[in-house]
Design an enzyme around this catalytic site. Structure first.
Site, PDB file in Angstrom:
ATOM      1  N   HIS A 210       0.831  -1.216   0.000  1.00  0.00           N
ATOM      2  CA  HIS A 210       0.000   0.000   0.000  1.00  0.00           C
ATOM      3  C   HIS A 210       0.858   1.256   0.000  1.00  0.00           C
ATOM      4  O   HIS A 210       0.517   2.243  -0.649  1.00  0.00           O
ATOM      5  CB  HIS A 210      -0.915  -0.004   1.215  1.00  0.00           C
ATOM      6  N   ASP A 313      14.019   6.435   9.709  1.00  0.00           N
ATOM      7  CA  ASP A 313      12.926   6.815  10.619  1.00  0.00           C
ATOM      8  C   ASP A 313      12.693   5.739  11.689  1.00  0.00           C
ATOM      9  O   ASP A 313      11.966   5.972  12.644  1.00  0.00           O
ATOM     10  CB  ASP A 313      11.634   7.005   9.797  1.00  0.00           C
ATOM     11  N   GLU A 318      14.012   1.448  20.139  1.00  0.00           N
ATOM     12  CA  GLU A 318      13.517   2.835  20.169  1.00  0.00           C
ATOM     13  C   GLU A 318      13.084   3.172  21.589  1.00  0.00           C
ATOM     14  O   GLU A 318      12.627   2.279  22.321  1.00  0.00           O
ATOM     15  CB  GLU A 318      12.334   2.993  19.206  1.00  0.00           C
ATOM     16  N   HIS A 350      10.736   7.882  14.206  1.00  0.00           N
ATOM     17  CA  HIS A 350       9.615   7.000  13.838  1.00  0.00           C
ATOM     18  C   HIS A 350       8.304   7.793  13.689  1.00  0.00           C
ATOM     19  O   HIS A 350       7.301   7.506  14.366  1.00  0.00           O
ATOM     20  CB  HIS A 350       9.455   5.874  14.876  1.00  0.00           C
ATOM     21  N   GLY A 353       4.010   7.494  10.351  1.00  0.00           N
ATOM     22  CA  GLY A 353       2.545   7.483  10.416  1.00  0.00           C
ATOM     23  C   GLY A 353       1.997   8.553  11.340  1.00  0.00           C
ATOM     24  O   GLY A 353       0.799   8.542  11.663  1.00  0.00           O
TER      25      GLY A 353
HETATM   26  O1  LIG Z   1       3.472   0.250  11.892  1.00  0.00           O
HETATM   27  C1  LIG Z   1       3.188   1.406  11.566  1.00  0.00           C
HETATM   28  O2  LIG Z   1       2.046   1.732  11.214  1.00  0.00           O
HETATM   29  C2  LIG Z   1       4.224   2.487  11.571  1.00  0.00           C
HETATM   30  O3  LIG Z   1       5.485   1.979  11.828  1.00  0.00           O
HETATM   31  C3  LIG Z   1       3.875   3.566  12.567  1.00  0.00           C
HETATM   32  O4  LIG Z   1       3.981   3.095  13.865  1.00  0.00           O
HETATM   33  P1  LIG Z   1       3.590   4.041  15.107  1.00  0.00           P
HETATM   34  O5  LIG Z   1       2.093   4.138  15.138  1.00  0.00           O
HETATM   35  O6  LIG Z   1       4.132   3.351  16.306  1.00  0.00           O
HETATM   36  O7  LIG Z   1       4.203   5.374  14.842  1.00  0.00           O
END
Ligand SMILES: O=C(O)[C@H](O)COP(=O)(O)O
Length: 480
Positions: A210, A313, A318, A350, A353
């Site tokens: 996607h 990223d 982490e 990270h 999203g």
């Molecule tokens: O798996 C995901 O959707 C992305 O890596 C984002 O992860 P996060 O919601 O922990 O930022």
């Protein structure tokens, strides 16, 4: 490469339980052992005034939301009547072991690790919501074996990740993150050497799921050529072209961007050998998972100037939350200090999203999945669980007898449905009517949903006791 997105309470004896559930350890012997899960909705029936859209009461179900998942989802779930605890950080294994036993549902993002040990301690847990794409942080097999359904949001943040990648491609080729850092230190360094337009350059996408496929369209709109490598044959969008091997992609691309899940097969998929196969002066972008790239090898490739830049990223380890002094070798491992020294390397925490749009959409999607699973047992679109649904039962009319929904997770063995239907049709159990039934199985776990009408409180107790004592029972809930 595969696509990045792939690609309660048992009867207390009180007539006032609106939900009953029991679980046995799927790996345990034939003698079912009902685990905690008792008295969750003991008081609910007193307040039971079913509406046609929500026949089952929820007040005593407790949901734990970690990692600052959408406040909208928290509000939605509170409004639906659940008790919701919301925390900004991920919980460590120790914290989970101490706390998870109080909750019937948990919502996490990519950092909270639900290991098999944590799942064993989650004696009341019915459902996990991953408010993200990735589900590698959950032991999916252990969850299924304990009758725990897992949901995620496979699409909702893909646009946000794709846009971040496009921004990184331009930032790398113009080196403006380094220029910004220099200006912040008072250094004026106007250079054009090694800075390029992206028009006419080749973007190589590893994993055409996607995110990869959206990226393909955006990159072509900027005049880039697109190659992609995927373990599946996938129809290209626009003028993009699938190549046969990773090596072919690495040696033919100016920018290589990774969009694969965390799997044993993708661990260190890009190491020293693969970096050497990339063109001199090319760029690497990793917004997938931290285990996919050997970061120390990447640091070497940048310092030796074999690569002209990179964007990272995601990291093998982490921090659990935001704060100062967390991206250091001491906290995360030697890679952190090495990366901080590299030229033209964009490091982000990270955030692929992390946009208002993505988090809002994920909140609605996963929040709704949690609500529907807890309230009606609906498991459609689960990550690793049999998928079952039936029409929502309507509110009984004045004077009509009660109805109940039986939810039975069990080992997928021959004879279980016969046994359950014998219980449901046994004259001694009652004279109710099975109005609907649906069953599905997946990887050794099966899930049956059955609606019974004209069922008395005594019948419900008897059905619950008998079904939850069957040999193959993993988890039984009765909603009424
Ligand atoms: O798996 C995901 O959707 C992305 O890596 C984002 O992860 P996060 O919601 O922990 O930022």
């Amino acid at each position: 490469m595969t696509k990045f997105i792939p690609i309660p309470t048992p009867r207390s004896g009180s007539p006032h339980d609106a939900v009953r559930a029991s679980r046995v350890d799927a790996a345990s012997s034939a003698s079912p052992k009902a685990l905690v899960n008792r008295n969750i909705l003991a008081a609910a029936l007193e307040q039971y005034k079913p509406a046609s859209d929500q026949p089952f009461k929820t007040e005593q179900l407790r949901i734990l939301l970690l990692e600052n998942v959408s406040q909208g989802a928290a509000a939605q779930l509170r409004e639906a009547g659940f008790h919701v605890d919301h925390f900004a950080k991920a919980w460590s294994e120790e914290e989970l072991l101490a706390g998870i036993g109080h909750y019937h549902a948990i919502g996490i993002r990519s950092k909270t690790k639900l290991t098999s040990k944590v799942i064993k301690a989650a004696s009341k847990l019915l459902v996990v919501g991953c408010f993200c794409i990735g589900t590698n942080q959950v032991d999916l097999g252990a969850a299924a074996e304990s009758g725990i359904c897992v949901f995620n949001s496979p699409y909702a943040n893909s646009r946000s990740v794709a846009e971040l990648v496009i921004s990184q491609v331009i930032a790398l080729s113009r080196q403006y993150v380094d220029r910004t850092n220099e200006l912040k230190q008072g250094i004026w360094n106007k250079v054009s050497s090694g800075c390029w337009e992206v028009r006419g350059k080749t973007l190589g996408i590893v994993g055409y799921g996607h995110i990869g496929s959206q990226l393909s369209v955006l990159a072509e709109a900027m005049g880039m050529s697109v190659l992609y490598y995927d373990v599946l044959p996938i129809m290209p969008l626009g003028q993009a072209r699938q190549v046969d091997s990773l090596e072919q992609l690495l040696s033919s691309s100016d920018f290589v961007t990774l969009h694969v899940p965390e799997l044993p097969e993708t661990k260190n998929m890009i190491g020293a050998k693969e970096l050497a196969q990339m063109r001199k002066g090319a760029y690497l972008l990793n917004n997938a998972r931290g285990t996919v790239v050997d970061l120390e090898a990447l640091a070497e490739a940048l310092n030796s100037k074999h690569l002209a830049g990179a964007a990272v990223d995601v990291y093998p380890t982490e921090p659990k939350g935001n704060g100062a002094e967390l991206f250091t070798g001491k906290e995360l491992g030697p890679f952190a200090d090495k990366l901080r020294q590299c030229p033209n390397l964009i490091l982000t925490p990270h955030i692929g999203g992390s946009t208002e749009e993505a988090q809002r959409m994920i909140g609605i999607e996963v929040g709704t999945a949690l609500f529907k699973y807890l309230t009606y047992g609906t498991s459609i679109n689960a990550v690793q669980f049999p998928e079952v649904d039936l029409r929502i039962p309507v509110k009984p009319k004045e004077g009509e007898n009660r109805q109940a929904r039986i939810l039975h997770v069990h080992k997928d063995e021959p004879g279980v449905l016969k046994e359950i239907n014998t219980i449901l049709s046994d004259e001694n159990t009652g004279h109710f009517n099975v109005s609907k039934q649906y069953s599905d199985s997946r990887d050794g776990i099966a899930y049956l949903m059955a609606d019974v009408t004209d069922v008395s409180e005594v019948d419900i107790g008897s059905i619950f006791d008998r079904i939850s004592s069957t040999r193959h029972n993993i988890l039984t809930r009765i909603l009424h």
